[in-house]
Design a protein around this motif. Structure first.
Motif, PDB file in Angstrom:
ATOM      1  N   HIS A 123       0.834  -1.214   0.000  1.00 39.96           N
ATOM      2  CA  HIS A 123       0.000   0.000   0.000  1.00 39.96           C
ATOM      3  C   HIS A 123       0.864   1.258   0.000  1.00 39.96           C
ATOM      4  O   HIS A 123       0.583   2.213  -0.746  1.00 39.96           O
ATOM      5  N   LEU A 124       1.903   1.277   0.815  1.00 36.78           N
ATOM      6  CA  LEU A 124       2.779   2.452   0.895  1.00 36.78           C
ATOM      7  C   LEU A 124       3.537   2.666  -0.417  1.00 36.78           C
ATOM      8  O   LEU A 124       3.714   3.812  -0.858  1.00 36.78           O
ATOM      9  N   VAL A 125       3.982   1.569  -1.039  1.00 37.35           N
ATOM     10  CA  VAL A 125       4.690   1.675  -2.323  1.00 37.35           C
ATOM     11  C   VAL A 125       3.769   2.241  -3.392  1.00 37.35           C
ATOM     12  O   VAL A 125       4.141   3.145  -4.147  1.00 37.35           O
ATOM     13  N   TYR A 126       2.540   1.733  -3.469  1.00 36.83           N
ATOM     14  CA  TYR A 126       1.595   2.221  -4.459  1.00 36.83           C
ATOM     15  C   TYR A 126       1.208   3.677  -4.189  1.00 36.83           C
ATOM     16  O   TYR A 126       1.062   4.468  -5.126  1.00 36.83           O
ATOM     17  N   ALA A 127       1.025   4.020  -2.913  1.00 39.69           N
ATOM     18  CA  ALA A 127       0.676   5.403  -2.573  1.00 39.69           C
ATOM     19  C   ALA A 127       1.791   6.356  -2.992  1.00 39.69           C
ATOM     20  O   ALA A 127       1.531   7.464  -3.495  1.00 39.69           O
ATOM     21  N   THR A 128       3.032   5.920  -2.823  1.00 35.34           N
ATOM     22  CA  THR A 128       4.170   6.740  -3.243  1.00 35.34           C
ATOM     23  C   THR A 128       4.219   6.850  -4.766  1.00 35.34           C
ATOM     24  O   THR A 128       4.453   7.941  -5.313  1.00 35.34           O
ATOM     25  N   ALA A 129       3.987   5.738  -5.453  1.00 35.70           N
ATOM     26  CA  ALA A 129       3.994   5.752  -6.920  1.00 35.70           C
ATOM     27  C   ALA A 129       2.931   6.709  -7.453  1.00 35.70           C
ATOM     28  O   ALA A 129       3.151   7.424  -8.442  1.00 35.70           O
ATOM     29  N   LEU A 130       1.773   6.722  -6.810  1.00 35.06           N
ATOM     30  CA  LEU A 130       0.674   7.581  -7.269  1.00 35.06           C
ATOM     31  C   LEU A 130       1.003   9.060  -7.139  1.00 35.06           C
ATOM     32  O   LEU A 130       0.487   9.883  -7.900  1.00 35.06           O
ATOM     33  N   LYS A 131       1.850   9.402  -6.192  1.00 32.29           N
ATOM     34  CA  LYS A 131       2.247  10.808  -6.040  1.00 32.29           C
ATOM     35  C   LYS A 131       3.032  11.292  -7.260  1.00 32.29           C
ATOM     36  O   LYS A 131       3.075  12.485  -7.549  1.00 32.29           O
ATOM     37  N   PHE A 132       3.656  10.372  -7.960  1.00 38.44           N
ATOM     38  CA  PHE A 132       4.390  10.709  -9.178  1.00 38.44           C
ATOM     39  C   PHE A 132       3.525  10.490 -10.421  1.00 38.44           C
ATOM     40  O   PHE A 132       3.520  11.310 -11.337  1.00 38.44           O
ATOM     41  N   GLU A 133       2.811   9.357 -10.449  1.00 37.41           N
ATOM     42  CA  GLU A 133       2.021   9.014 -11.629  1.00 37.41           C
ATOM     43  C   GLU A 133       0.843   9.950 -11.828  1.00 37.41           C
ATOM     44  O   GLU A 133       0.562  10.377 -12.961  1.00 37.41           O
ATOM     45  N   GLY A 134       0.126  10.246 -10.748  1.00 37.27           N
ATOM     46  CA  GLY A 134      -1.087  11.052 -10.851  1.00 37.27           C
ATOM     47  C   GLY A 134      -0.874  12.408 -11.498  1.00 37.27           C
ATOM     48  O   GLY A 134      -1.483  12.719 -12.536  1.00 37.27           O
ATOM     49  N   PRO A 135       0.005  13.241 -10.929  1.00 37.27           N
ATOM     50  CA  PRO A 135       0.249  14.568 -11.515  1.00 37.27           C
ATOM     51  C   PRO A 135       0.824  14.495 -12.930  1.00 37.27           C
ATOM     52  O   PRO A 135       0.481  15.316 -13.779  1.00 37.27           O
ATOM     53  N   PHE A 136       1.680  13.506 -13.182  1.00 38.05           N
ATOM     54  CA  PHE A 136       2.299  13.415 -14.506  1.00 38.05           C
ATOM     55  C   PHE A 136       1.262  13.049 -15.558  1.00 38.05           C
ATOM     56  O   PHE A 136       1.230  13.632 -16.651  1.00 38.05           O
ATOM     57  N   THR A 137       0.400  12.090 -15.234  1.00 41.21           N
ATOM     58  CA  THR A 137      -0.661  11.705 -16.166  1.00 41.21           C
ATOM     59  C   THR A 137      -1.629  12.858 -16.396  1.00 41.21           C
ATOM     60  O   THR A 137      -2.076  13.107 -17.527  1.00 41.21           O
ATOM     61  N   ALA A 138      -1.956  13.586 -15.319  1.00 38.72           N
ATOM     62  CA  ALA A 138      -2.841  14.745 -15.445  1.00 38.72           C
ATOM     63  C   ALA A 138      -2.223  15.797 -16.363  1.00 38.72           C
ATOM     64  O   ALA A 138      -2.919  16.426 -17.169  1.00 38.72           O
ATOM     65  N   MET A 139      -0.901  15.965 -16.281  1.00 37.39           N
ATOM     66  CA  MET A 139      -0.203  16.921 -17.144  1.00 37.39           C
ATOM     67  C   MET A 139      -0.293  16.503 -18.607  1.00 37.39           C
ATOM     68  O   MET A 139      -0.500  17.341 -19.502  1.00 37.39           O
ATOM     69  N   ILE A 140      -0.159  15.189 -18.883  1.00 34.41           N
ATOM     70  CA  ILE A 140      -0.235  14.692 -20.253  1.00 34.41           C
ATOM     71  C   ILE A 140      -1.588  15.039 -20.869  1.00 34.41           C
ATOM     72  O   ILE A 140      -1.677  15.535 -21.996  1.00 34.41           O
ATOM     73  N   TYR A 141      -2.662  14.782 -20.122  1.00 33.97           N
ATOM     74  CA  TYR A 141      -4.002  15.038 -20.652  1.00 33.97           C
ATOM     75  C   TYR A 141      -4.317  16.530 -20.703  1.00 33.97           C
ATOM     76  O   TYR A 141      -5.061  16.982 -21.584  1.00 33.97           O
ATOM     77  N   ALA A 142      -3.743  17.305 -19.777  1.00 33.97           N
ATOM     78  CA  ALA A 142      -3.943  18.752 -19.809  1.00 33.97           C
ATOM     79  C   ALA A 142      -3.319  19.339 -21.072  1.00 33.97           C
ATOM     80  O   ALA A 142      -3.893  20.232 -21.715  1.00 33.97           O
ATOM     81  N   LYS A 143      -2.162  18.825 -21.456  1.00 35.48           N
ATOM     82  CA  LYS A 143      -1.506  19.283 -22.685  1.00 35.48           C
ATOM     83  C   LYS A 143      -2.331  18.891 -23.902  1.00 35.48           C
ATOM     84  O   LYS A 143      -2.477  19.663 -24.852  1.00 35.48           O
ATOM     85  N   ARG A 144      -2.904  17.680 -23.885  1.00 32.68           N
ATOM     86  CA  ARG A 144      -3.739  17.235 -24.987  1.00 32.68           C
ATOM     87  C   ARG A 144      -4.960  18.140 -25.130  1.00 32.68           C
ATOM     88  O   ARG A 144      -5.327  18.557 -26.239  1.00 32.68           O
ATOM     89  N   ASP A 145      -5.588  18.444 -23.976  1.00 31.71           N
ATOM     90  CA  ASP A 145      -6.780  19.283 -23.991  1.00 31.71           C
ATOM     91  C   ASP A 145      -6.462  20.708 -24.444  1.00 31.71           C
ATOM     92  O   ASP A 145      -7.232  21.336 -25.163  1.00 31.71           O
ATOM     93  N   ALA A 146      -5.293  21.209 -24.020  1.00 33.81           N
ATOM     94  CA  ALA A 146      -4.891  22.557 -24.429  1.00 33.81           C
ATOM     95  C   ALA A 146      -4.692  22.632 -25.929  1.00 33.81           C
ATOM     96  O   ALA A 146      -5.060  23.623 -26.583  1.00 33.81           O
ATOM     97  N   LYS A 147      -4.116  21.577 -26.509  1.00 35.80           N
ATOM     98  CA  LYS A 147      -3.908  21.563 -27.965  1.00 35.80           C
ATOM     99  C   LYS A 147      -5.223  21.488 -28.713  1.00 35.80           C
ATOM    100  O   LYS A 147      -5.390  22.095 -29.774  1.00 35.80           O
ATOM    101  N   SER A 148      -6.182  20.741 -28.155  1.00 33.97           N
ATOM    102  CA  SER A 148      -7.458  20.602 -28.836  1.00 33.97           C
ATOM    103  C   SER A 148      -8.244  21.907 -28.839  1.00 33.97           C
ATOM    104  O   SER A 148      -9.082  22.142 -29.725  1.00 33.97           O
ATOM    105  N   TRP A 149      -7.956  22.766 -27.861  1.00 34.09           N
ATOM    106  CA  TRP A 149      -8.654  24.052 -27.791  1.00 34.09           C
ATOM    107  C   TRP A 149      -7.949  25.149 -28.579  1.00 34.09           C
ATOM    108  O   TRP A 149      -8.526  26.201 -28.856  1.00 34.09           O
ATOM    109  N   SER A 150      -6.687  24.909 -28.922  1.00 38.40           N
ATOM    110  CA  SER A 150      -5.921  25.952 -29.619  1.00 38.40           C
ATOM    111  C   SER A 150      -6.151  25.925 -31.128  1.00 38.40           C
ATOM    112  O   SER A 150      -6.667  24.985 -31.673  1.00 38.40           O
TER     113      SER A 150
END
Length: 203
Positions: free
Chosen positions: A176-203
């Protein structure tokens, strides 16, 4: 199979810290998310596999490696469990029922998560540019943010209960602790990927 750990009569004697297999299990649990995050981030930034074989084949290679690394992790966990003492005070029928409920719940969460995300959604296709159309909100994602990680952790708990190894519960907490730590890195990074995709679709 009873294993080599003997029987423990009190909580203090239920974890045998002298067993190397326990530490090997710890390392294998930590290694998988660490390595796949390093490889996936490298892929997002440098496109190493994508340039060599294309995004879908590259993701398939990574996903296959993650899958078999998970199988190896599970084997090493079982070896570690059988090297640990058993705690047999809990009535057998209760131990059996509870362990099956936990194990089936965990596998159901993992299985339904995979069905919702698909192979590429499960195995970091986002980092290869294989993006999903939108956020998955159907079960089990409507009840848990990270059902696959929760389900995997429950499988560790279920195995510990089934084999009557309290040390397995310690390993499950570590998972549980390992996964919780991994999510602290994966979550924001994945959100950034989709935010960039969404920004391009609006531009």
């Amino acid at each position: 199979m009873q294993g080599n750990g003997g029987i423990c009569t009190d909580i203090k004697s239920c974890i045998d810290w002298r067993q190397p297999s326990l530490y090997v299990s710890f390392v294998s649990i930590m290694a998988s998310p660490l390595i796949w995050n390093i490889v996936a981030r490298n892929e997002y930034k440098r496109k190493t596999l994508t340039r060599a074989v294309g995004p879908f084949a590259g993701c398939t290679i990574l996903g296959t490696c993650i899958f078999f690394a998970g199988l190896l992790r599970d084997v090493l966990y079982k070896i570690a469990l059988f090297d640990q003492p058993r705690y047999t005070t809990v009535p057998y029928w209760l131990q059996t029922v509870v362990s099956w409920i936990v194990f089936v719940t965990g596998n159901s969460l993992v299985g339904t998560s995979f069905l919702r995300l698909g192979f590429y959604g499960t195995y970091l296709g986002d980092y290869f540019g294989i993006l999903m159309n939108g956020r998955v909100t159907a079960f089990p994602f409507n009840v848990l943010d990270n059902p696959m990680y929760v389900g995997s952790t429950l499988c560790f708990v279920g195995a510990a209960l089934w084999y009557e190894r309290p040390a397995g519960l310690l390993v499950a907490i570590y998972v549980h602790l390992v996964y919780a730590t991994a999510l602290k890195f994966e979550g924001p990074f994945t959100a950034m990927i989709y935010a960039k995709r969404d920004a391009k679709s609006w531009s």
